[in-house]
Write a protein that holds these residues in place. Structure first.
Motif, PDB file in Angstrom:
ATOM      1  N   ARG A  70       4.790  -7.187   8.323  1.00  0.00           N
ATOM      2  CA  ARG A  70       6.135  -7.536   7.873  1.00  0.00           C
ATOM      3  C   ARG A  70       7.126  -6.387   8.018  1.00  0.00           C
ATOM      4  NH1 ARG A  70       3.612  -8.427   2.541  1.00  0.00           N
ATOM      5  NH2 ARG A  70       3.450  -6.436   1.431  1.00  0.00           N
ATOM      6  N   GLU A  71       6.612  -5.168   8.251  1.00  0.00           N
ATOM      7  CA  GLU A  71       7.481  -4.010   8.431  1.00  0.00           C
ATOM      8  C   GLU A  71       7.930  -3.832   9.875  1.00  0.00           C
ATOM      9  OE1 GLU A  71       5.965  -0.770   5.215  1.00  0.00           O
ATOM     10  OE2 GLU A  71       4.567  -1.165   6.854  1.00  0.00           O
ATOM     11  N   GLU A 114       5.027 -13.005  11.698  1.00  0.00           N
ATOM     12  CA  GLU A 114       5.306 -12.044  10.634  1.00  0.00           C
ATOM     13  C   GLU A 114       5.379 -12.783   9.313  1.00  0.00           C
ATOM     14  OE1 GLU A 114       8.876  -8.919   9.405  1.00  0.00           O
ATOM     15  OE2 GLU A 114       8.855  -9.887  11.355  1.00  0.00           O
ATOM     16  N   ASN A 115       4.441 -12.525   8.427  1.00  0.00           N
ATOM     17  CA  ASN A 115       4.469 -13.198   7.129  1.00  0.00           C
ATOM     18  C   ASN A 115       3.675 -12.407   6.108  1.00  0.00           C
ATOM     19  OD1 ASN A 115       1.634 -14.006   7.301  1.00  0.00           O
ATOM     20  ND2 ASN A 115       2.298 -15.518   8.816  1.00  0.00           N
ATOM     21  N   ASP A 116       3.874 -12.780   4.839  1.00  0.00           N
ATOM     22  CA  ASP A 116       3.257 -12.038   3.742  1.00  0.00           C
ATOM     23  C   ASP A 116       1.741 -12.189   3.723  1.00  0.00           C
ATOM     24  OD1 ASP A 116       5.589 -10.974   2.825  1.00  0.00           O
ATOM     25  OD2 ASP A 116       5.965 -12.541   1.355  1.00  0.00           O
ATOM     26  N   LYS A 117       1.218 -13.346   4.158  1.00  0.00           N
ATOM     27  CA  LYS A 117      -0.224 -13.565   4.101  1.00  0.00           C
ATOM     28  C   LYS A 117      -0.965 -12.532   4.943  1.00  0.00           C
ATOM     29  CE  LYS A 117      -3.787 -17.089   4.798  1.00  0.00           C
ATOM     30  NZ  LYS A 117      -4.060 -18.490   5.220  1.00  0.00           N
ATOM     31  N   ILE A 118      -0.513 -12.345   6.186  1.00  0.00           N
ATOM     32  CA  ILE A 118      -1.161 -11.378   7.069  1.00  0.00           C
ATOM     33  C   ILE A 118      -0.968  -9.964   6.550  1.00  0.00           C
ATOM     34  CG2 ILE A 118      -1.165 -10.381   9.386  1.00  0.00           C
ATOM     35  CD1 ILE A 118      -0.378 -13.142  10.438  1.00  0.00           C
ATOM     36  N   SER A 119       0.244  -9.635   6.130  1.00  0.00           N
ATOM     37  CA  SER A 119       0.528  -8.289   5.642  1.00  0.00           C
ATOM     38  C   SER A 119      -0.269  -7.969   4.384  1.00  0.00           C
ATOM     39  CB  SER A 119       2.024  -8.134   5.362  1.00  0.00           C
ATOM     40  OG  SER A 119       2.765  -8.258   6.553  1.00  0.00           O
ATOM     41  N   ASN A 120      -0.414  -8.944   3.495  1.00  0.00           N
ATOM     42  CA  ASN A 120      -1.200  -8.711   2.281  1.00  0.00           C
ATOM     43  C   ASN A 120      -2.672  -8.487   2.606  1.00  0.00           C
ATOM     44  OD1 ASN A 120       1.072  -8.957   0.690  1.00  0.00           O
ATOM     45  ND2 ASN A 120       0.730 -11.131   0.225  1.00  0.00           N
ATOM     46  N   PHE A 121      -3.162  -9.215   3.621  1.00  0.00           N
ATOM     47  CA  PHE A 121      -4.546  -9.011   4.064  1.00  0.00           C
ATOM     48  C   PHE A 121      -4.719  -7.599   4.624  1.00  0.00           C
ATOM     49  CE2 PHE A 121      -7.603  -9.174   7.639  1.00  0.00           C
ATOM     50  CZ  PHE A 121      -8.758  -9.426   6.915  1.00  0.00           C
ATOM     51  N   GLU A 122      -3.754  -7.150   5.437  1.00  0.00           N
ATOM     52  CA  GLU A 122      -3.814  -5.795   5.999  1.00  0.00           C
ATOM     53  C   GLU A 122      -3.785  -4.740   4.888  1.00  0.00           C
ATOM     54  OE1 GLU A 122      -1.496  -6.662  10.234  1.00  0.00           O
ATOM     55  OE2 GLU A 122      -0.360  -6.023   8.475  1.00  0.00           O
ATOM     56  N   LYS A 123      -2.916  -4.949   3.922  1.00  0.00           N
ATOM     57  CA  LYS A 123      -2.814  -4.001   2.809  1.00  0.00           C
ATOM     58  C   LYS A 123      -4.121  -3.921   2.032  1.00  0.00           C
ATOM     59  CE  LYS A 123       0.132  -2.830  -1.136  1.00  0.00           C
ATOM     60  NZ  LYS A 123       1.310  -3.256  -1.930  1.00  0.00           N
ATOM     61  N   LYS A 124      -4.743  -5.068   1.797  1.00  0.00           N
ATOM     62  CA  LYS A 124      -6.014  -5.107   1.073  1.00  0.00           C
ATOM     63  C   LYS A 124      -7.101  -4.374   1.848  1.00  0.00           C
ATOM     64  CE  LYS A 124      -9.381  -8.302  -0.977  1.00  0.00           C
ATOM     65  NZ  LYS A 124      -9.749  -9.736  -1.154  1.00  0.00           N
ATOM     66  N   ARG A 125      -7.138  -4.585   3.155  1.00  0.00           N
ATOM     67  CA  ARG A 125      -8.140  -3.914   3.987  1.00  0.00           C
ATOM     68  C   ARG A 125      -7.974  -2.402   3.916  1.00  0.00           C
ATOM     69  NH1 ARG A 125      -8.569  -5.886   9.937  1.00  0.00           N
ATOM     70  NH2 ARG A 125     -10.407  -4.558   9.852  1.00  0.00           N
ATOM     71  N   CYS A 126      -6.732  -1.927   3.947  1.00  0.00           N
ATOM     72  CA  CYS A 126      -6.480  -0.486   3.850  1.00  0.00           C
ATOM     73  C   CYS A 126      -6.969   0.058   2.516  1.00  0.00           C
ATOM     74  CB  CYS A 126      -4.996  -0.190   4.029  1.00  0.00           C
ATOM     75  SG  CYS A 126      -4.404  -0.423   5.718  1.00  0.00           S
ATOM     76  N   GLU A 127      -6.698  -0.689   1.446  1.00  0.00           N
ATOM     77  CA  GLU A 127      -7.145  -0.251   0.122  1.00  0.00           C
ATOM     78  C   GLU A 127      -8.666  -0.199   0.053  1.00  0.00           C
ATOM     79  OE1 GLU A 127      -5.264  -3.135  -2.341  1.00  0.00           O
ATOM     80  OE2 GLU A 127      -3.310  -2.115  -2.342  1.00  0.00           O
ATOM     81  N   GLU A 128      -9.330  -1.201   0.620  1.00  0.00           N
ATOM     82  CA  GLU A 128     -10.798  -1.231   0.625  1.00  0.00           C
ATOM     83  C   GLU A 128     -11.383  -0.068   1.422  1.00  0.00           C
ATOM     84  OE1 GLU A 128     -11.365  -6.096   0.292  1.00  0.00           O
ATOM     85  OE2 GLU A 128     -11.540  -5.080   2.223  1.00  0.00           O
TER      86      GLU A 128
END
Length: 340
Positions: free
Chosen positions: A240-241, A248-262
């Protein structure tokens, strides 16, 4: 990592390139990628290493994968086996292969276990320079300030700088801004690994690369640049950035963010080349598929084919260009049917 493995890795990118060659101009980038993936995987499983794919392909292009975490090599019941982390891009420039365009290459980087950042498959902002500008870049600063710093470090005027940027919608404004400063920009349709290498290759005339591309390609680029003595800063970007990206949507971006955190990765942090590649004992291999600025493309007449491969050993900073003639009828059974 054993020195003799370098030539084995060159054979792997040659096989991937030869497999992709059959798909040049066919309009099917997924078919080209799948052929190269299959050839690369089959060849990897023929060499005596305990290998793990730590950078592969995936969700961004919906491409077939040598997936992250996949184990490769012949390692069962072999003593003192080399444990190797592997970063791959079986076809860097699938669209160029599909459309018969220049600068498509097959790429592999390998290092001792733990050498590479295990970056998720998402977008990455990159700023890359060769050895002459090492230490001059910092993505925490505005891009135009970095450009001035690169020029100063290289003892050049800004108007004398030459850069590579992917010609994508997300970069249009940056290209215009740099050209207004007098910088010469070479806008490539795809292929930021090849572009990254050009910053550190003698006589290429390229001073820097900037842009937002794939994170896997970014780590592969970092491996090659470290082996060549260049420098790189990078920052992971949520979908989304990134302006102009489809889906471009929040679902994909949120998944990417979660993967980075993991994975314990701080997406706000600027990554240095040492963050991405922790060891100097790197082997990097790239084989040309289509003719390009970095490498010659494959030439084939019947079952006789010529390839050109760039092979770099980071430990010794040795750069080899390997020109090979292949009789495809005598290739390993593991890949022969993919090549003929």
């Amino acid at each position: 990592m054993k020195r003799e493995l370098a030539l084995e890795f060159a054979r792997i990118t040659e096989a991937a390139a030869l497999a992709a060659y059959k798909w040049i101009g066919k309009g099917d980038k997924e078919g080209a990628d799948q052929a190269a993936v299959d050839a690369m995987r089959n060849m990897l499983n023929e060499i005596e290493i305990e290998g793990e794919i730590v950078i592969g392909e995936g969700e961004i292009d919906e491409a077939p994968m040598l997936y992250i975490g996949e184990k490769v090599g012949k390692y069962e019941e072999i003593e003192n086996i080399s444990q190797v982390d592997i970063a791959v891009d079986p076809v860097e420039g699938t669209r160029m292969v599909a459309q018969g365009q220049a600068n498509a290459i097959a790429v592999l980087a390998a290092g001792n276990k733990g050498s590479f950042l295990k970056a998720p498959d998402m977008y990455m902002e990159k700023l890359i320079v060769g050895p002459r500008a090492k230490g001059a870049i910092d993505l925490n600063l505005p891009l135009m300030e970095n450009i001035n710093n690169i020029a100063e470090k290289m003892n050049k005027k800004v108007s004398e700088l030459k850069g590579i940027i992917l010609y994508k919608q997300r970069h249009y404004q940056v290209i215009e801004d740099l050209q207004r400063m007098g910088v010469s920009i070479y806008a490539l349709p795809d292929g930021d690994v090849a572009g990254s290498l050009l910053t550190a290759i003698v006589d290429s005339g390229i001073d820097f690369l900037y842009g937002i591309g794939g994170a896997p390609e970014g780590v592969v680029s970092a491996a090659a640049l470290k082996a060549l003595g260049g420098d790189m800063n990078a920052r992971l970007k949520l979908r989304r950035e990134v302006k102009g990206i489809s889906l471009e949507n929040d679902k994909i971006s949120n998944f990417e963010k979660k993967r980075c955190e993991e994975m314990g990765i701080d997406i706000t942090k600027v990554l240095t080349i040492d963050d991405m590649v922790k060891d100097d004992e790197i082997v990097f291999s790239a084989t040309g598929i289509t003719k390009g600025d970095l490498l010659e493309g494959i030439k084939r007449n019947g079952n006789i084919a010529r390839t050109q491969t760039l092979l770099i050993r980071g430990k010794t900073k040795t750069i080899r260009y390997i020109n090979s003639i292949h009789n495809l009828e005598y290739k390993d059974d593991a890949v022969k049917e993919l090549l003929i």
